[in-house]
Design a protein around this motif. Structure first.
Motif, mmCIF file in Angstrom:
data_model
loop_
_atom_site.group_PDB
_atom_site.id
_atom_site.type_symbol
_atom_site.label_atom_id
_atom_site.label_comp_id
_atom_site.label_asym_id
_atom_site.label_seq_id
_atom_site.Cartn_x
_atom_site.Cartn_y
_atom_site.Cartn_z
ATOM 1 N N TRP A 35 22.738 -15.425 -12.868
ATOM 2 C CA TRP A 35 21.459 -15.067 -13.488
ATOM 3 C C TRP A 35 20.369 -15.006 -12.432
ATOM 4 C CZ3 TRP A 35 20.261 -14.465 -18.867
ATOM 5 C CH2 TRP A 35 21.392 -14.492 -19.697
ATOM 6 N N LEU A 36 19.640 -13.899 -12.427
ATOM 7 C CA LEU A 36 18.548 -13.700 -11.469
ATOM 8 C C LEU A 36 17.235 -13.553 -12.217
ATOM 9 C CD1 LEU A 36 20.235 -11.049 -9.136
ATOM 10 C CD2 LEU A 36 20.164 -13.523 -8.824
ATOM 11 N N GLY A 37 16.184 -14.151 -11.682
ATOM 12 C CA GLY A 37 14.865 -14.045 -12.281
ATOM 13 C C GLY A 37 14.046 -12.946 -11.630
ATOM 14 N N GLY A 38 12.921 -12.656 -12.211
ATOM 15 C CA GLY A 38 12.026 -11.654 -11.659
ATOM 16 C C GLY A 38 10.799 -12.288 -11.047
ATOM 17 N N GLY A 39 9.956 -11.481 -10.486
ATOM 18 C CA GLY A 39 8.735 -11.972 -9.865
ATOM 19 C C GLY A 39 7.811 -10.827 -9.541
ATOM 20 N N THR A 40 6.611 -11.158 -9.088
ATOM 21 C CA THR A 40 5.606 -10.153 -8.767
ATOM 22 C C THR A 40 5.158 -10.314 -7.325
ATOM 23 O OG1 THR A 40 4.793 -10.195 -11.043
ATOM 24 C CG2 THR A 40 3.359 -9.188 -9.391
ATOM 25 N N PRO A 41 5.327 -9.269 -6.500
ATOM 26 C CA PRO A 41 4.817 -9.354 -5.130
ATOM 27 C C PRO A 41 3.304 -9.519 -5.136
ATOM 28 C CG PRO A 41 6.261 -7.453 -5.424
ATOM 29 C CD PRO A 41 5.965 -7.988 -6.775
ATOM 30 N N SER A 42 2.789 -10.223 -4.173
ATOM 31 C CA SER A 42 1.351 -10.397 -4.071
ATOM 32 C C SER A 42 0.683 -9.061 -3.794
ATOM 33 C CB SER A 42 1.010 -11.386 -2.942
ATOM 34 O OG SER A 42 -0.379 -11.397 -2.717
ATOM 35 N N LYS A 43 -0.250 -8.696 -4.629
ATOM 36 C CA LYS A 43 -0.933 -7.418 -4.437
ATOM 37 C C LYS A 43 -1.951 -7.479 -3.300
ATOM 38 C CE LYS A 43 -0.193 -5.820 -9.148
ATOM 39 N NZ LYS A 43 -0.748 -5.173 -10.338
ATOM 40 N N LYS A 44 -2.154 -8.692 -2.772
ATOM 41 C CA LYS A 44 -3.068 -8.829 -1.637
ATOM 42 C C LYS A 44 -2.370 -8.493 -0.317
ATOM 43 C CE LYS A 44 -5.805 -12.449 -3.881
ATOM 44 N NZ LYS A 44 -6.284 -13.855 -3.809
ATOM 45 N N ARG A 45 -1.014 -8.548 -0.330
ATOM 46 C CA ARG A 45 -0.278 -8.247 0.882
ATOM 47 C C ARG A 45 -0.105 -6.745 1.012
ATOM 48 N NH1 ARG A 45 3.191 -12.213 2.763
ATOM 49 N NH2 ARG A 45 3.765 -10.668 4.327
ATOM 50 N N PRO A 46 -0.488 -6.156 2.142
ATOM 51 C CA PRO A 46 -0.354 -4.710 2.311
ATOM 52 C C PRO A 46 1.115 -4.301 2.410
ATOM 53 C CG PRO A 46 -1.010 -5.725 4.380
ATOM 54 C CD PRO A 46 -1.079 -6.808 3.344
ATOM 55 N N GLY A 47 1.416 -3.110 1.953
ATOM 56 C CA GLY A 47 2.752 -2.564 2.138
ATOM 57 C C GLY A 47 3.682 -2.745 0.962
#
Length: 494
Positions: A35-47
């Protein structure tokens, strides 16, 4: 739309130990894959969010049975230093946090590499567990999951992961899993074709009803000669004013009906002893072509206000505010509830001197009035509305009085035919839903495809999985202790 159920030579699914179909075994969802979870990349980090190539799924990307095209892409660098994990192709994605979990659990086979947001989970099946079969198995357990795994007391509906992973399912041999998937997907394709045809018929019936009422309220159900009818200009966008049959005329709503707004709830004075409590209608009660009374609330208002706004049989109710497509929507009040009034987002139009039949007025407002209100309404951030001054300027076609009753009967006769077609389409959709449920139940109880004694038993496959990944025994949950009785509320001795 047919469903053929295969069976073993004995006339039903072969039974193994414990009453299971031959070769089947029991396991929990947590045992069948990683089982793998999800997540949200930081929108403050460029790229992370530019020049991306990896799909980033959210609940909106989940279709009925498959993944929809997602517009959100992230860069590979999002995997290096963030909670986002790469989900390999051949996995199963499902929604674990979303308002939609109140009624269904979206789940889909993942045919390509993806990542997930924080409201999603994925299962990478262990060897011997087919991903497509697992996705269908979760759908078949949807009702059980909603009843037993949903968290309570949360703002947004979500699933409790420990309960979800402890959910037990029946596992067939690997080869039978493949046979089940092939048969299920073939039968589902047939059911979906029937659903599409029924949905098209339902949509056509809706459009036909709108055409009948829109044309009928202007006397155009049958071919007839039309003539321009004068209408005094007003500071409003009337658009193109249609021509009318001979003897008809255009007027404005405020000339043929007394139009008033409703009551605004004064929360601070709901306890005022001089106020009276009465039922009142909201926008949700006033639908296009019907008054829905499954939920009617009450309000406390001054007696004189209750009497001034009391609805009478034949009053036409029109929505003043809400979503933009709700402006002007309405129908005729038939006196269903005594002493009922209406809120401030609903107008009441009471016809003066029987100038026009209320149903003709309501049908016209739901047709011509829909686009007219859209042009002349105003839009704030969250709410569209049309003012009392403007709604009084709605152009209304007025037929000769002597033909109005007969015209209403003709329109209603046409609507009865449309209602029959609508009922048939709705019945077909209901039968398709039942057939889908029966199909999945048969598939996951061993009654859809035959068992093959040559297949390796599922118990052997599960033993290998448990040997590699460890056996997962469902946790026995202690019964909830009753809440202590508040002090002073103990049961009195008899």
């Amino acid at each position: 739309m047919t469903l053929g159920l295969s069976a073993t030579a004995g006339g039903g699914p072969g039974e193994g130990s414990g009453g299971l179909p031959a070769g089947w075994a029991r396991a929990t969802l947590g045992e069948l894959g990683e089982w793998l979870g999800g997540g949200t990349p930081s929108k403050k980090r460029p790229g992370f969010w530019t020049d991306g190539t990896i799909p980033w799924l959210s609940p909106k990307d989940m279709g009925p049975n498959v993944l929809m095209a997602t517009q959100d892409l992230i860069h590979e660098s999002a995997l290096d230093d963030s909670p986002v994990k790469l989900v390999p192709p051949g996995s199963v994605a499902l929604v674990v946090r979303s308002g939609i979990l109140v009624r269904k659990v979206p789940v889909a086979f993942v045919p390509f590499e993806v990542t997930l947001n924080q409201d999603m989970k994925a299962v990478v099946p262990h060897h011997g567990i087919d991903a497509r079969w697992l996705a269908w198995a979760v759908r078949e357990r949807e009702r059980h999951i909603l009843e037993n795994c949903r968290k309570h007391g949360t703002t947004v509906a979500s699933l409790e992961m420990s309960r979800l992973m402890d959910t037990e399912i029946l596992v067939p041999p690997h080869e039978e899993q493949l046979r089940i998937v092939a048969e299920v997907e073939q039968q589902i394709a047939r059911i979906e074709a029937g659903e599409e045809a029924a949905s098209t018929a339902l949509s056509n019936a809706t459009k036909m009803a709108e055409q009948v009422t829109s044309l009928g309220s202007r006397g155009c159900l049958e071919e007839c000669e039309l003539f321009p009818a004068p209408l005094a200009k007003a500071d409003i966008d009337d658009g193109q004013i249609p021509e009318l049959p001979a003897g008809w005329k255009w007027s404005r709503l405020g000339q043929v009906a007394s139009v008033v707004g409703g009551i605004t709830k004064d929360s601070k004075r709901q306890g005022d002893p001089d106020y009276v409590e009465v039922p009142y209608l909201r926008v949700a009660n006033v639908q296009r072509g019907e008054i829905v009374l499954d939920k009617v609330t009450t309000i406390r208002v001054p007696l004189e206000k209750a009497e001034a706004l009391r609805l009478r049989r034949g009053d036409v109710l029109l929505n003043e505010g809400g979503d933009r497509d709700k402006l002007g929507r309405g129908w005729v009040w038939d006196g269903q509830i005594d002493n009922c009034i209406h809120q401030n987002h609903v107008f009441r139009a009471r016809v003066i001197d029987a100038e026009i039949h209320p149903k003709l007025l309501a049908w016209h407002a739901n047709g011509f009035g829909k686009s007219w209100c859209d042009r002349n309404g105003t839009q704030s951030v969250n709410l569209a509305s049309i003012s009392l001054r403007k709604i009084k300027l709605l152009p209304v076609p007025i037929p000769p009085r002597e033909i109005q009753e007969e015209l209403v009967k003709t329109i209603e006769l046409h609507l009865e035919s449309v209602a029959i077609a609508r009922a048939m389409a709705e019945d077909a959709l209901a039968r398709a839903r039942d057939l889908r449920a029966s199909l999945l139940h048969a598939a996951f109880t061993g009654a859809l495809v035959p068992q093959d004694p040559a297949d390796e038993p599922a118990s052997v496959m599960l033993d290998r999985i448990r040997a590699v990944y460890g056996a997962k025994v469902p946790r026995k949950r202690a019964a909830r202790k009753p809440r202590p009785t508040p002090p002073g509320q103990e049961e009195l001795p008899s």
